[in-house]
Design a protein around this motif. Structure first.
Motif, mmCIF file in Angstrom:
data_model
loop_
_atom_site.group_PDB
_atom_site.id
_atom_site.type_symbol
_atom_site.label_atom_id
_atom_site.label_comp_id
_atom_site.label_asym_id
_atom_site.label_seq_id
_atom_site.Cartn_x
_atom_site.Cartn_y
_atom_site.Cartn_z
ATOM 1 N N PHE A 78 -9.713 -6.446 -10.882
ATOM 2 C CA PHE A 78 -8.255 -6.432 -10.705
ATOM 3 C C PHE A 78 -7.828 -5.191 -9.918
ATOM 4 C CE2 PHE A 78 -7.826 -9.570 -14.223
ATOM 5 C CZ PHE A 78 -6.949 -10.438 -13.596
ATOM 6 N N ALA A 79 -8.409 -4.047 -10.271
ATOM 7 C CA ALA A 79 -8.037 -2.785 -9.620
ATOM 8 C C ALA A 79 -8.348 -2.860 -8.122
ATOM 9 C CB ALA A 79 -8.796 -1.635 -10.263
ATOM 10 N N PHE A 80 -9.551 -3.320 -7.803
ATOM 11 C CA PHE A 80 -9.971 -3.412 -6.409
ATOM 12 C C PHE A 80 -9.035 -4.357 -5.631
ATOM 13 C CE2 PHE A 80 -12.426 -5.564 -3.088
ATOM 14 C CZ PHE A 80 -12.920 -4.493 -2.377
ATOM 15 N N SER A 81 -8.749 -5.507 -6.235
ATOM 16 C CA SER A 81 -7.949 -6.524 -5.539
ATOM 17 C C SER A 81 -6.532 -6.019 -5.304
ATOM 18 C CB SER A 81 -7.918 -7.820 -6.350
ATOM 19 O OG SER A 81 -9.242 -8.195 -6.665
ATOM 20 N N LEU A 82 -5.972 -5.303 -6.283
ATOM 21 C CA LEU A 82 -4.616 -4.761 -6.115
ATOM 22 C C LEU A 82 -4.589 -3.749 -4.962
ATOM 23 C CD1 LEU A 82 -1.678 -4.317 -7.031
ATOM 24 C CD2 LEU A 82 -2.529 -2.571 -8.610
ATOM 25 N N GLN A 83 -5.596 -2.882 -4.955
ATOM 26 C CA GLN A 83 -5.663 -1.840 -3.912
ATOM 27 C C GLN A 83 -5.763 -2.458 -2.515
ATOM 28 O OE1 GLN A 83 -8.047 1.992 -4.876
ATOM 29 N NE2 GLN A 83 -9.409 0.666 -3.771
ATOM 30 N N GLN A 84 -6.645 -3.470 -2.386
ATOM 31 C CA GLN A 84 -6.791 -4.150 -1.092
ATOM 32 C C GLN A 84 -5.494 -4.833 -0.702
ATOM 33 O OE1 GLN A 84 -9.778 -4.409 0.790
ATOM 34 N NE2 GLN A 84 -10.520 -2.870 -0.618
ATOM 35 N N ASN A 85 -4.882 -5.483 -1.696
ATOM 36 C CA ASN A 85 -3.671 -6.245 -1.452
ATOM 37 C C ASN A 85 -2.543 -5.333 -0.949
ATOM 38 O OD1 ASN A 85 -1.006 -7.530 -2.809
ATOM 39 N ND2 ASN A 85 -2.432 -9.133 -2.221
ATOM 40 N N ILE A 86 -2.401 -4.177 -1.583
ATOM 41 C CA ILE A 86 -1.328 -3.261 -1.167
ATOM 42 C C ILE A 86 -1.616 -2.724 0.239
ATOM 43 C CG2 ILE A 86 -0.286 -0.995 -1.677
ATOM 44 C CD1 ILE A 86 0.055 -1.916 -4.531
ATOM 45 N N ALA A 87 -2.883 -2.446 0.527
ATOM 46 C CA ALA A 87 -3.237 -1.996 1.886
ATOM 47 C C ALA A 87 -2.901 -3.098 2.902
ATOM 48 C CB ALA A 87 -4.712 -1.633 1.951
ATOM 49 N N ASP A 88 -3.175 -4.364 2.556
ATOM 50 C CA ASP A 88 -2.877 -5.476 3.472
ATOM 51 C C ASP A 88 -1.367 -5.625 3.681
ATOM 52 O OD1 ASP A 88 -5.517 -6.012 3.809
ATOM 53 O OD2 ASP A 88 -5.605 -7.632 2.328
ATOM 54 N N ILE A 89 -0.611 -5.453 2.594
ATOM 55 C CA ILE A 89 0.861 -5.536 2.714
ATOM 56 C C ILE A 89 1.352 -4.418 3.639
ATOM 57 C CG2 ILE A 89 3.046 -5.248 1.461
ATOM 58 C CD1 ILE A 89 1.642 -6.583 -0.975
ATOM 59 N N PHE A 90 0.829 -3.207 3.446
ATOM 60 C CA PHE A 90 1.239 -2.074 4.295
ATOM 61 C C PHE A 90 0.936 -2.379 5.768
ATOM 62 C CE2 PHE A 90 0.771 1.558 0.898
ATOM 63 C CZ PHE A 90 1.922 1.090 0.287
ATOM 64 N N SER A 91 -0.283 -2.872 6.049
ATOM 65 C CA SER A 91 -0.655 -3.151 7.449
ATOM 66 C C SER A 91 0.281 -4.185 8.048
ATOM 67 C CB SER A 91 -2.087 -3.681 7.552
ATOM 68 O OG SER A 91 -2.965 -2.780 6.966
ATOM 69 N N ASN A 92 0.548 -5.229 7.287
ATOM 70 C CA ASN A 92 1.409 -6.290 7.795
ATOM 71 C C ASN A 92 2.805 -5.763 8.133
ATOM 72 O OD1 ASN A 92 3.675 -8.313 7.071
ATOM 73 N ND2 ASN A 92 1.939 -9.613 7.663
ATOM 74 N N ARG A 93 3.391 -4.962 7.219
ATOM 75 C CA ARG A 93 4.740 -4.434 7.448
ATOM 76 C C ARG A 93 4.764 -3.443 8.619
ATOM 77 N NH1 ARG A 93 8.096 -7.664 5.692
ATOM 78 N NH2 ARG A 93 6.518 -8.751 6.866
ATOM 79 N N GLU A 127 -7.723 -13.365 -5.673
ATOM 80 C CA GLU A 127 -6.690 -13.639 -4.663
ATOM 81 C C GLU A 127 -5.292 -13.354 -5.219
ATOM 82 O OE1 GLU A 127 -5.320 -17.168 -1.845
ATOM 83 O OE2 GLU A 127 -7.432 -17.302 -2.498
ATOM 84 N N LEU A 128 -4.521 -12.597 -4.463
ATOM 85 C CA LEU A 128 -3.177 -12.215 -4.904
ATOM 86 C C LEU A 128 -2.169 -12.514 -3.801
ATOM 87 C CD1 LEU A 128 -4.066 -8.708 -6.424
ATOM 88 C CD2 LEU A 128 -3.582 -10.809 -7.697
ATOM 89 N N PRO A 129 -0.894 -12.735 -4.179
ATOM 90 C CA PRO A 129 0.105 -13.031 -3.140
ATOM 91 C C PRO A 129 0.419 -11.822 -2.254
ATOM 92 C CG PRO A 129 1.129 -12.887 -5.321
ATOM 93 C CD PRO A 129 -0.345 -12.750 -5.541
ATOM 94 N N LEU A 130 0.878 -12.104 -1.042
ATOM 95 C CA LEU A 130 1.270 -11.045 -0.099
ATOM 96 C C LEU A 130 2.774 -11.206 0.174
ATOM 97 C CD1 LEU A 130 -1.760 -11.491 2.313
ATOM 98 C CD2 LEU A 130 -1.281 -9.405 1.032
#
Ligand code: KG4
Ligand code: ZN
Length: 344
Positions: A243-258, A194-197
């Motif tokens: 870590f790699a997978f979670s970062l990639q998902q996290n950045i995709a989620d940030i992009f979708s949100n923005r 789990e990583l921050p958004l």
């Protein structure tokens, strides 16, 4: 109209020749990655020297290989900013000299405009459209209303998404540039961390990655100091993949949100059915991010468009194309002042 594009704003020396029918005669990139790999990032002095050493011979051999005679060229378009000043200087001086010798015009092009318009080279799309530009140096959302008419909806307040991939990859012991390495190893993940958004609770289109970087850094250091890793001295391949997978998902989620906020603003302004979102810049080569954003767009009645990978990362075809767009719109500029930091 045949135009030579020259790009040297970062760590690629690139040249391309295209025409106004979108025919690409030559699209050549000389990557300096192996020169910078040792340092985990681009070293500006090394980049500038390498551009200077190869730009002449690289242009000559690339044109010869594709049977392009310099006398066939009608104009030159060269990146005049933003970017590393040494590299920009090499590219612009070279372009200006060549244009002078050939007696043809030389136009200065904004590198970000190259990324933003490039999607019209690869796809048949009309104005207006939204662009998410995610590269090593930039992270921003723009409404592209027309050639030269861009509205910045939001941008990063600190680091870029590409830089985040590069820095975290470095911490994980992966090679530079980090994005492709993260994407490769992420497919072996078995757990999501789990990583921050950051900023996703704000009603705007801005980004922030520095807090995310620190959060992952802390988690990686905590993992590195656990008993298992201490005996081996490094993280296990499994943990690196997670870590790699979670970062990639996290950045995709940030992009979708923005992009949710960007779409709302864009729809209010233009009211277009099925608006287009173009994902461009080096990070747009990531297939998982593309897929996640494509799913997001479908759920929002929008359409995601991405240029092919060679046009996502830095290249000169996008600079030549931006030149053609500017010439066609009658607002190309022969001002070759260097702008290391100019926005769009
Ligand atoms: O657009 P670009 O080639 O150069 C700049 O203008 O900065 O982008 C380079 C950035 C690097 O940070 C690199 O790690 C990232 O794009 N990148 C990727 C991938 N391929 C390149 N990031 C995530 N996944 C990838 N497959
Ligand atoms: Zn770029």
């Amino acid at each position: 109209m045949k135009i030579l594009g020259i790009e040297s704003s970062c760590d690629e020396t690139a040249i391309a020749v295209i025409d106004d029918t979108k025919k690409i005669y030559c699209d050549a990139v000389f990557s300096q990655i192996n020169l910078h790999q040792l340092y985990g990032g681009v070293v500006p002095e090394i980049a500038a020297r390498s551009h200077l050493e190869i730009i002449h011979d690289f242009t000559k051999t690339s044109l010869e290989r594709h049977d392009i005679d310099l006398n066939q060229l009608d104009a030159i378009a060269v990146t005049s900013g933003p970017g590393l000043i040494g590299g920009l200087m090499v590219g612009v001086n070279f372009a200006q000299t060549l244009a002078h010798l050939l007696n043809i015009p030389c136009y200065g092009i904004n590198h970000l405009e190259g990324h933003a318009l490039c999607v019209r080279l690869s796809h048949d799309i009309a104005f207006p459209y939204l662009v998410l530009l995610a590269s090593g140096g930039h992270c921003q959302i723009l409404a592209v209303r027309n050639v030269g008419d861009y509205v910045l909806y939001g941008q990063t307040l600190d680091d870029s998404a590409g830089e985040t991939f590069d820095k975290i990859a470095h911490l994980l012991g992966l090679a530079y540039p980090g994005g492709p390495e993260i994407e490769k190893i992420a497919q072996y993940a078995d757990t999501v961390i789990e990583l921050p958004l950051p900023l996703t609770n704000q009603q705007n289109c801005n980004f922030s990655f520095s807090g995310l970087k620190s959060a992952i850094r802390r988690k990686i250091l905590a993992e590195k100091s656990d008993a298992e890793s201490m005996t081996k001295g490094v993280l296990s391949q499994q943990k690196i993949a997670n870590f790699a997978f979670s970062l990639q998902q996290n950045i995709a989620d940030i992009f979708s949100n923005r992009l949710t906020h960007a779409l709302a603003r864009f729809n209010e302004e233009f009211n277009i059915t099925n608006p287009i979102i173009a994902l461009v810049g080096g990070v747009a080569s990531n297939k998982v991010i593309r897929q996640k954003l494509s799913d997001f767009c479908k759920s929002e009645q929008a359409r995601l468009v991405c240029p092919p990978q060679n046009l996502c990362t830095d290249n000169a075809a996008m600079i030549a194309w931006a030149g053609i767009e500017r010439i066609t719109a009658n607002n190309a500029s022969t001002d070759l002042t260097l702008y290391p930091r100019n926005p769009l």
